[in-house]
Each structure stands twice: as structure tokens, then as C-alpha cells.
Design a protein around this motif. Structure first.
Motif, PDB file in Angstrom:
ATOM      1  N   THR A  50       6.943   1.831   4.519  1.00  0.00           N
ATOM      2  CA  THR A  50       6.928   3.015   3.649  1.00  0.00           C
ATOM      3  C   THR A  50       7.046   4.290   4.464  1.00  0.00           C
ATOM      4  O   THR A  50       7.810   5.206   4.116  1.00  0.00           O
ATOM      5  CB  THR A  50       5.641   3.035   2.810  1.00  0.00           C
TER       6      THR A  50
ATOM      7  N   ARG B 270      10.595   4.623   5.955  1.00  0.00           N
ATOM      8  CA  ARG B 270      11.579   4.940   4.912  1.00  0.00           C
ATOM      9  C   ARG B 270      11.536   6.433   4.580  1.00  0.00           C
ATOM     10  O   ARG B 270      12.583   7.090   4.452  1.00  0.00           O
ATOM     11  CB  ARG B 270      11.300   4.120   3.652  1.00  0.00           C
ATOM     12  N   ARG B 271      10.356   6.992   4.467  1.00  0.00           N
ATOM     13  CA  ARG B 271      10.239   8.401   4.096  1.00  0.00           C
ATOM     14  C   ARG B 271      10.644   9.326   5.232  1.00  0.00           C
ATOM     15  O   ARG B 271      11.198  10.403   4.998  1.00  0.00           O
ATOM     16  CB  ARG B 271       8.808   8.685   3.626  1.00  0.00           C
TER      17      ARG B 271
ATOM     18  N   GLU C 278      17.347   5.786  10.249  1.00  0.00           N
ATOM     19  CA  GLU C 278      17.673   4.633   9.414  1.00  0.00           C
ATOM     20  C   GLU C 278      17.710   3.354  10.254  1.00  0.00           C
ATOM     21  O   GLU C 278      17.248   2.296   9.820  1.00  0.00           O
ATOM     22  CB  GLU C 278      19.027   4.851   8.724  1.00  0.00           C
TER      23      GLU C 278
ATOM     24  N   PHE D 122      14.196   2.488  10.943  1.00  0.00           N
ATOM     25  CA  PHE D 122      13.602   1.936   9.726  1.00  0.00           C
ATOM     26  C   PHE D 122      13.856   0.437   9.635  1.00  0.00           C
ATOM     27  O   PHE D 122      12.943  -0.348   9.327  1.00  0.00           O
ATOM     28  CB  PHE D 122      14.177   2.668   8.513  1.00  0.00           C
TER      29      PHE D 122
END
Length: 418
Positions: A140, A143-144, A158, A161
Motif C-alpha cells: 500500500t 503504491r501510493r 513503479e 513497487f
């Protein structure tokens, strides 16, 4: 219990939430009867004494910076890449020197060691239990962070991530015990791990407690935000809040003060962009600053337990926060805390409440009462060790590594002191 504890760095001095949580858990586990050997990064600016009076065996290694290309090509995410060849050698030596009951991964930052520990366990007739202490639901968070980035930085985030997804899944899949410090993250981990239960392991509070306090006109019309600003999600949240609040507070005659660890260049940039805000930086004692404020702020946009929330409560500062920002704290919106859905609404809430002494005092008293008998480090340490012992005993009796705990039902019982 012989426990090999893998952490990011020597947590003393505990200058941010990660270090506070690690320090509290290490000392609480020791107090609960664990024999601990701790491996992590040294902090040369604050060298540790050679002998720990608690008997904890600290094995600290210097950081070995890696090139950007090497970090990008690594299978592991950025948060794990502060380890060094010296640290890997220290781990390999420690793994074979005795029969460990448990190896503890204290946050995803220790994930660099997973392959070493798994390889050792596969060769061991009496393999240690693996414990993963999650500081956040890292997928989480990653991603943020990626979503808030732009341009080339977004592409790199990314990629990172995807690495976080892989490592967090590997940690959960091999761990006999997974812990999380908020009920929300317990549910996230439980959902992603299938039937595997998750142990709720909130932080404790060992700081000073203000017996009583009255907020009145003698206290400056000031809101305060306490905490380190060395983590990208915190910076993103702070900057978004300042954009909404700085001019509003200036025109309303409300002071805004930011106190805590922050890199000097970043602090200078914030001062340039938001000249009406008082960026104090790190201080040796934050209590006088909290006593000279009427309201404490938590503008964070991520979940995960906020240890500064406990500092506020026990120093009797009424809290205004983003709705998502204080999971795991037993506070009721509108009764002993103010929760908001946007930074603009949070800023407006400060303006509306700053001179309402009746509500300010009712909120700080209610929050203190709600938290007074909870967040005890000794009880949390006993809770953690009981789970490690329970798993080990079951392994010995049944010849399996079945995990023990009861996931989402556990937070309510621990929070209630049972």
C-alpha cells in the motif's frame, strides 16, 4: 528463547517512528525473557556502548552505499538496500553459532536477509521460526508513493513497487508469524495471505505523562506538528496540508509550528515555500513546544500506527487528523479527536476549534482517559514472546510449523488489555 533479531539500524537514539517501534519491541522482548542478538546498521554519529546492561548482543555494521545502477538492477526494493557485505558476513556467522528459536525480521528493511535465513533453515535439523514484524502494509505504501511521483521518478517508483510486492509476499509466505501494528493492516495482510492469521502488535508508550493540563487564552494560538520528515509519504502529506493551510492560518492569526528531525536542505526549501510557518527542526526536548500549543496535527495520508499520536495524547494535546491517519488508537471522532476527509477540511477544523477552550480541554481529557491503560510495552513484549513460544512448542509437539494467533479478533482483545 534464543532470538536473532534483524533490524534496519541501531534504534538509539529513536528519532523517528520506525526506530521508536523497533527500540520498544527489542527492549520489551528482552524484558519478557528473550535472549537477543541484534544485527543492523551502526549509527556512527551515536556510537553504542560496547556492553548493553540488559544483556542484548548488538552486532552493528557500517552502511555500504550502492550505485544507482546496482540498486535498480537488484531484485529487492530500495528500502532493503542499505545492508553491506560486512552485515551479510555477520548474519552468516550468527546463524551457525547456535540453535536459534526464532529469527525476527523487524520491518521489510531486513528483507535483504531473507535468502540467507531460508537457506540456513533448509539445512537445519531444528530450524528456527521466522517472525515478520511489519511496520506497514508495504505494498500500500509503495503504491501510493508511486502514484504521487511524476516523470522518470514515477517510472522508478513503479519498478520499486513491483519489487515491494515480490518481497512482501516472500516474507509472508515463509514466516511462521506475521505481525502488524494496526487493525486495518492486519486485515490487509490476512486478505492477501489466505488463511494465515496475523498477530496484532501495536506500539507501546514509555514517555512522560502530563497529569493534568488546562488550555486557555494564555496558551499561544498555535497548532503543532511533531515528527521526523525523512520518509517520502510524510513529506507528500505535509506539503499538501501546508498548501491548504499556510495562508489560511496566516490570515486567521494562527501560528503553525513543525518540530522534528528533518534534512537541512529540505527544511530550507520548506521555509522558502511557506515563510509563515515556523520550521523548528530537531530539538532535545519536544515537551515545551507541545505545552505551548493548543492543537496537534496529523495530516498523514497513509495508515500505519502514528507514534506521535501517543506523544500528543499523553502530553494532553487535542488532536486533529486525517480520517485515515490514526488507526489502532481508541479515539472517537467528535468526542476526543477530530477526523477529516481532506487537508482543506482539516485546516478549517483548526480555525473553528482554536479558541473553543471547552472542546479543546474535553478532547484532550477524553483522549488521555481512553489511552491511559493501554499501549504498555511490557505487555506487548509478553504478547509477542507468547506467540513465538507457542509456535515453537507446537512445532516440537506436532512436527509442523503451524502459525498461531487469531488475526482480526486479536486487536480487540489486546487493545482491551486481555
Amino acid at each position: 528463547m534464543q532470538c536473532l533479531w534483524l533490524t534496519l539500524a541501531d534504534p538509539e537514539p529513536a528519532t523517528n517512528g520506525q526506530l521508536i517501534y523497533s527500540k520498544g519491541l527489542i527492549e520489551a522482548a528482552c524484558h519478557a525473557g528473550a535472549s537477543l542478538t541484534v544485527i543492523g546498521l551502526a549509527r556512527p554519529e551515536n556510537p553504542r556502548a560496547s556492553v548493553d546492561p540488559r544483556g542484548i548482543d548488538w552486532r552493528l555494521a557500517d552502511e555500504q552505499p550502492k550505485s544507482a545502477a546496482r540498486r535498480l538492477l537488484s531484485r529487492d526494493p530500495m528500502v532493503t538496500q542499505r545492508n553491506s557485505t560486512e552485515m551479510a558476513r555477520t548474519l552468516e556467522h550468527a546463524l551457525v553459532e547456535r540453535s536459534w528459536d526464532a529469527v525476527v525480521f523487524d520491518s521489510i528493511c531486513a528483507g535483504w536477509a531473507l535468502r540467507h535465513v531460508v537457506r540456513h533453515r533448509s539445512r537445519n535439523a531444528r530450524p528456527p521460526r521466522i517472525v515478520y514484524i511489519a511496520h506497514n502494509h508495504e505494498v500500500t505504501v509503495a503504491r501510493r508513493i508511486a502514484a504521487a511521483s511524476q516523470g522518470l521518478r514515477r517510472i522508478l517508483k513503479e519498478i520499486d513497487f513491483l519489487k515491494v510486492i515480490g518481497l512482501e509476499r516472500r516474507l509472508i509466505s515463509v514466516a511462521d508469524i506475521v505481525t502488524s501494528n494496526t487493525p486495518d493492516d492486519c486485515r490487509r495482510f490476512a486478505a492477501s495471505s489466505g488463511v494465515r492469521p496475523i498477530v496484532f502488535l501495536p506500539p507501546g508508550y514509555g514517555g512522560p505523562r502530563v497529569a493534568s493540563r488546562k488550555i486557555d487564552a494564555s496558551v499561544p494560538r498555535r497548532a503543532i506538528l511533531v515528527g521526523s520528515l525523512d520518509w517520502p509519504p510524510k513529506r507528500i502529506s505535509l506539503e499538501a496540508f501546508l498548501a491548504a493551510a499556510a495562508d489560511l492560518f496566516l490570515h486567521a492569526g494562527i501560528e503553525l509550528q513543525i518540530v522534528g528531525e528533518v534534512e537541512a536542505g529540505y527544511r530550507a526549501d520548506l521555509r522558502r515555500r511557506f515563510p509563515s510557518v515556523d520550521f523548528v527542526g530537531p530539538v532535545t526536548d519536544v515537551r515545551p513546544y507541545m505545552q505551548d500549543a493548543r492543537i496537534a496535527l496529523v495530516p498523514d495520508l497513509l495508515g500505519g500506527f502514528k507514534l506521535k499520536g501517543l506523544d500528543y495524547v499523553f502530553n494532553r494535546l487535542p488532536i486533529l487528523a486525517m480520517r485515515i491517519a490514526l488507526p489502532g488508537m481508541p479515539l472517537e471522532d467528535g468526542r476526543d479527536v477530530g477526523l477529516f476527509d481532506s487537508h482543506s477540511a482539516l485546516a478549517d477544523g483548526v480555525v473553528a476549534l482554536i479558541d473553543n477552550f471547552q472542546s479543546l480541554n474535553a478532547w484532550q481529557e477524553g483522549a488521555y482517559a481512553a489511552c491511559a491503560d493501554r499501549f504498555d510495552w511490557d505487555r506487548i513484549g509478553r504478547h509477542l514472546m507468547a506467540h513465538i513460544r507457542g509456535t515453537t512448542d507446537r512445532q516440537v509437539r506436532a512436527g509442523t510449523a503451524a502459525p498461531t494467533s487469531d488475526a482480526v479478533s486479536q486487536p480487540a482483545r489486546l487493545a482491551a488489555g486481555r
